[in-house]
Scaffold this motif. Structure first.
Motif, PDB file in Angstrom:
ATOM      1  N   ALA A  92      28.039  -9.024 -10.188  1.00 47.66           N
ATOM      2  CA  ALA A  92      28.337  -9.549 -11.403  1.00 47.66           C
ATOM      3  C   ALA A  92      26.603  -9.355 -12.074  1.00 47.66           C
ATOM      4  N   GLY A  93      26.312  -8.438 -12.884  1.00 47.78           N
ATOM      5  CA  GLY A  93      24.945  -8.582 -13.272  1.00 47.78           C
ATOM      6  C   GLY A  93      24.104  -7.871 -12.326  1.00 47.78           C
ATOM      7  N   ASN A  94      23.360  -8.623 -12.007  1.00 46.15           N
ATOM      8  CA  ASN A  94      22.285  -8.364 -11.007  1.00 46.15           C
ATOM      9  C   ASN A  94      22.333  -9.032  -9.388  1.00 46.15           C
ATOM     10  N   VAL A  95      23.435  -9.546  -9.315  1.00 46.53           N
ATOM     11  CA  VAL A  95      23.640 -10.362  -8.033  1.00 46.53           C
ATOM     12  C   VAL A  95      25.189 -10.209  -7.481  1.00 46.53           C
ATOM     13  N   PRO A  96      25.272 -10.455  -6.276  1.00 47.94           N
ATOM     14  CA  PRO A  96      26.571 -10.394  -5.490  1.00 47.94           C
ATOM     15  C   PRO A  96      27.194 -11.622  -5.885  1.00 47.94           C
ATOM     16  N   VAL A  97      28.394 -11.514  -5.994  1.00 46.64           N
ATOM     17  CA  VAL A  97      29.280 -12.858  -6.638  1.00 46.64           C
ATOM     18  C   VAL A  97      29.683 -13.435  -5.021  1.00 46.64           C
ATOM     19  N   GLN A  98      29.222 -14.824  -5.031  1.00 51.25           N
ATOM     20  CA  GLN A  98      29.743 -15.321  -3.975  1.00 51.25           C
ATOM     21  C   GLN A  98      31.217 -15.857  -3.902  1.00 51.25           C
ATOM     22  N   ARG A  99      32.001 -15.120  -3.022  1.00 50.95           N
ATOM     23  CA  ARG A  99      33.420 -15.253  -3.318  1.00 50.95           C
ATOM     24  C   ARG A  99      33.849 -16.556  -2.516  1.00 50.95           C
ATOM     25  N   LEU A 100      34.622 -17.508  -2.889  1.00 47.87           N
ATOM     26  CA  LEU A 100      34.922 -18.718  -2.560  1.00 47.87           C
ATOM     27  C   LEU A 100      36.233 -18.680  -1.774  1.00 47.87           C
ATOM     28  N   ASN A 101      36.905 -17.426  -1.793  1.00 45.27           N
ATOM     29  CA  ASN A 101      38.527 -17.356  -1.445  1.00 45.27           C
ATOM     30  C   ASN A 101      38.875 -15.669  -1.072  1.00 45.27           C
ATOM     31  N   LEU A 123      27.904  -6.093 -16.163  1.00 44.73           N
ATOM     32  CA  LEU A 123      29.240  -5.531 -15.263  1.00 44.73           C
ATOM     33  C   LEU A 123      29.565  -6.403 -14.265  1.00 44.73           C
ATOM     34  N   ILE A 124      30.940  -6.408 -14.149  1.00 46.53           N
ATOM     35  CA  ILE A 124      31.481  -6.803 -13.006  1.00 46.53           C
ATOM     36  C   ILE A 124      32.400  -5.930 -12.136  1.00 46.53           C
ATOM     37  N   TRP A 125      32.111  -5.637 -10.832  1.00 41.62           N
ATOM     38  CA  TRP A 125      32.574  -4.525 -10.227  1.00 41.62           C
ATOM     39  C   TRP A 125      32.612  -4.549  -8.592  1.00 41.62           C
ATOM     40  N   PHE A 126      33.334  -3.786  -8.172  1.00 40.15           N
ATOM     41  CA  PHE A 126      33.330  -3.658  -6.573  1.00 40.15           C
ATOM     42  C   PHE A 126      32.229  -2.411  -6.085  1.00 40.15           C
ATOM     43  N   GLY A 127      31.335  -2.948  -5.429  1.00 38.82           N
ATOM     44  CA  GLY A 127      30.540  -1.692  -4.923  1.00 38.82           C
ATOM     45  C   GLY A 127      30.859  -1.283  -3.444  1.00 38.82           C
ATOM     46  N   SER A 128      29.950  -0.525  -2.863  1.00 43.46           N
ATOM     47  CA  SER A 128      29.943  -0.024  -1.736  1.00 43.46           C
ATOM     48  C   SER A 128      29.919  -1.093  -0.360  1.00 43.46           C
ATOM     49  N   THR A 139      19.390  -2.626  -4.110  1.00 38.20           N
ATOM     50  CA  THR A 139      20.769  -2.311  -3.605  1.00 38.20           C
ATOM     51  C   THR A 139      21.497  -2.603  -4.969  1.00 38.20           C
ATOM     52  N   VAL A 140      21.284  -3.617  -5.624  1.00 38.75           N
ATOM     53  CA  VAL A 140      22.100  -3.918  -6.829  1.00 38.75           C
ATOM     54  C   VAL A 140      21.889  -2.938  -7.870  1.00 38.75           C
ATOM     55  N   GLU A 141      20.534  -2.649  -8.003  1.00 38.34           N
ATOM     56  CA  GLU A 141      20.288  -1.568  -9.186  1.00 38.34           C
ATOM     57  C   GLU A 141      20.943  -0.147  -8.980  1.00 38.34           C
ATOM     58  N   SER A 142      20.999   0.323  -7.749  1.00 36.50           N
ATOM     59  CA  SER A 142      21.608   1.532  -7.276  1.00 36.50           C
ATOM     60  C   SER A 142      23.243   1.430  -7.308  1.00 36.50           C
ATOM     61  N   GLU A 143      23.724   0.327  -7.006  1.00 28.00           N
ATOM     62  CA  GLU A 143      25.226   0.143  -7.274  1.00 28.00           C
ATOM     63  C   GLU A 143      25.516  -0.210  -8.689  1.00 28.00           C
ATOM     64  N   VAL A 145      24.088   1.588 -11.079  1.00 29.74           N
ATOM     65  CA  VAL A 145      23.982   2.584 -11.747  1.00 29.74           C
ATOM     66  C   VAL A 145      25.132   3.788 -11.578  1.00 29.74           C
ATOM     67  N   ARG A 146      25.457   3.690 -10.163  1.00 31.47           N
ATOM     68  CA  ARG A 146      26.914   4.053  -9.963  1.00 31.47           C
ATOM     69  C   ARG A 146      28.015   3.709 -10.529  1.00 31.47           C
ATOM     70  N   ALA A 147      27.936   2.527 -10.740  1.00 28.41           N
ATOM     71  CA  ALA A 147      29.184   1.649 -11.653  1.00 28.41           C
ATOM     72  C   ALA A 147      29.361   2.271 -13.086  1.00 28.41           C
ATOM     73  N   GLU A 148      28.079   2.369 -13.740  1.00 27.33           N
ATOM     74  CA  GLU A 148      27.893   2.971 -15.041  1.00 27.33           C
ATOM     75  C   GLU A 148      28.458   4.260 -15.157  1.00 27.33           C
ATOM     76  N   LYS A 149      28.043   4.987 -14.067  1.00 22.85           N
ATOM     77  CA  LYS A 149      28.401   6.625 -14.136  1.00 22.85           C
ATOM     78  C   LYS A 149      29.825   6.429 -13.963  1.00 22.85           C
ATOM     79  N   ALA A 150      30.395   5.715 -13.254  1.00 29.94           N
ATOM     80  CA  ALA A 150      31.928   5.717 -13.252  1.00 29.94           C
ATOM     81  C   ALA A 150      32.747   4.959 -14.470  1.00 29.94           C
ATOM     82  N   GLY A 151      31.960   4.639 -15.269  1.00 30.64           N
ATOM     83  CA  GLY A 151      32.517   4.283 -16.522  1.00 30.64           C
ATOM     84  C   GLY A 151      32.825   2.789 -16.647  1.00 30.64           C
TER      85      GLY A 151
END
Length: 213
Positions: A92-101, A123-128, A139-143, A145-151
């Motif tokens: 989410a944005g510039n950080v990995p989300v800490q998944r609680l479940n 952006l909120i997305w699943f990366g590599s 890592t976040v920045e490169s991920e 960029v990939r997300a933005e290119k994917a729409g």
């Protein structure tokens, strides 16, 4: 990723994030889904403040977290199936989300976004697939960029406003999990009620010493 299920319990001062007593089926054979990938929807947003910060171990930069946002996301369950290997990282944005479940049964993931991320622009997305504790700012920045290119795009401001709830103040992370996150689990992913109940277990204390006369 079986490692994650074990590590979850030790990340937050021994707090059982995913509940080690839960019976979890690990799907090591199913192929990993394609990334980057968007989430389906955002269902709840709850800002929080902690009186006692905690060390955020879900990135390589071990920041101290005293503010953040609890979020509930609707996701494709394929992206959160527990596996015996690396899993797609939720950002989410510039950080990995800490998944609680896990959320692979309900299709709902409850997580923590640390700091002051503006979700109306994030952006909120699943990366590599990776381990969150290895994630760096680069890592976040490169991920991203990939997300933005994917729409993949941020949710509209109106959507974020419609699911936002009043902020909460908690003594520490354990109190936040017990009093707020547990309620989100029960509401959005009741199949994991054992996890919510584990956060509400009383903390054992040593009996007081007998005073000598």
């Amino acid at each position: 990723m079986k490692l994650l299920a074990v590590a979850f319990a030790t990340y937050l001062f021994g707090t059982p994030i995913l509940g080690l007593s839960q019976t979890i089926r690990y799907d090591a054979e199913r192929a990993l889904p394609v990334t980057p990938a968007s989430i389906k929807n955002i269902l709840a947003v709850r800002p929080f403040t902690l009186e006692t910060p905690y060390a955020y171990t879900w990135s390589k930069e071990r920041i101290m977290v005293s503010t953040g946002v609890l979020i509930v996301l609707e996701v494709d369950p394929a992206y959160v199936v527990p596996r015996n290997k690396l899993e797609p990282v939720l950002y989410a944005g510039n950080v990995p989300v800490q998944r609680l479940n896990h959320g692979n049964v309900s299709g709902r993931v409850i997580g923590i976004v640390p700091g002051s991320t503006d979700l109306t622009n994030a952006l909120i997305w699943f990366g590599s697939p990776d381990l969150p504790e290895r994630i760096t700012a680069n890592t976040v920045e490169s991920e991203r960029v990939r997300a933005e290119k994917a729409g993949i795009r941020a949710f509209p401001e109106a959507r974020i406003a419609s699911v936002s709830h009043p902020p909460v103040v908690a003594k520490d992370l354990a109190a936040l999990l017990r009093d707020t996150a547990a309620e989100l689990i029960l509401e959005y992913s009741p199949q994991e009620k054992e996890l919510a109940e584990s956060w509400r277990l009383p903390t054992a204390k040593a009996p007081p010493k007998n005073k000598s006369n």
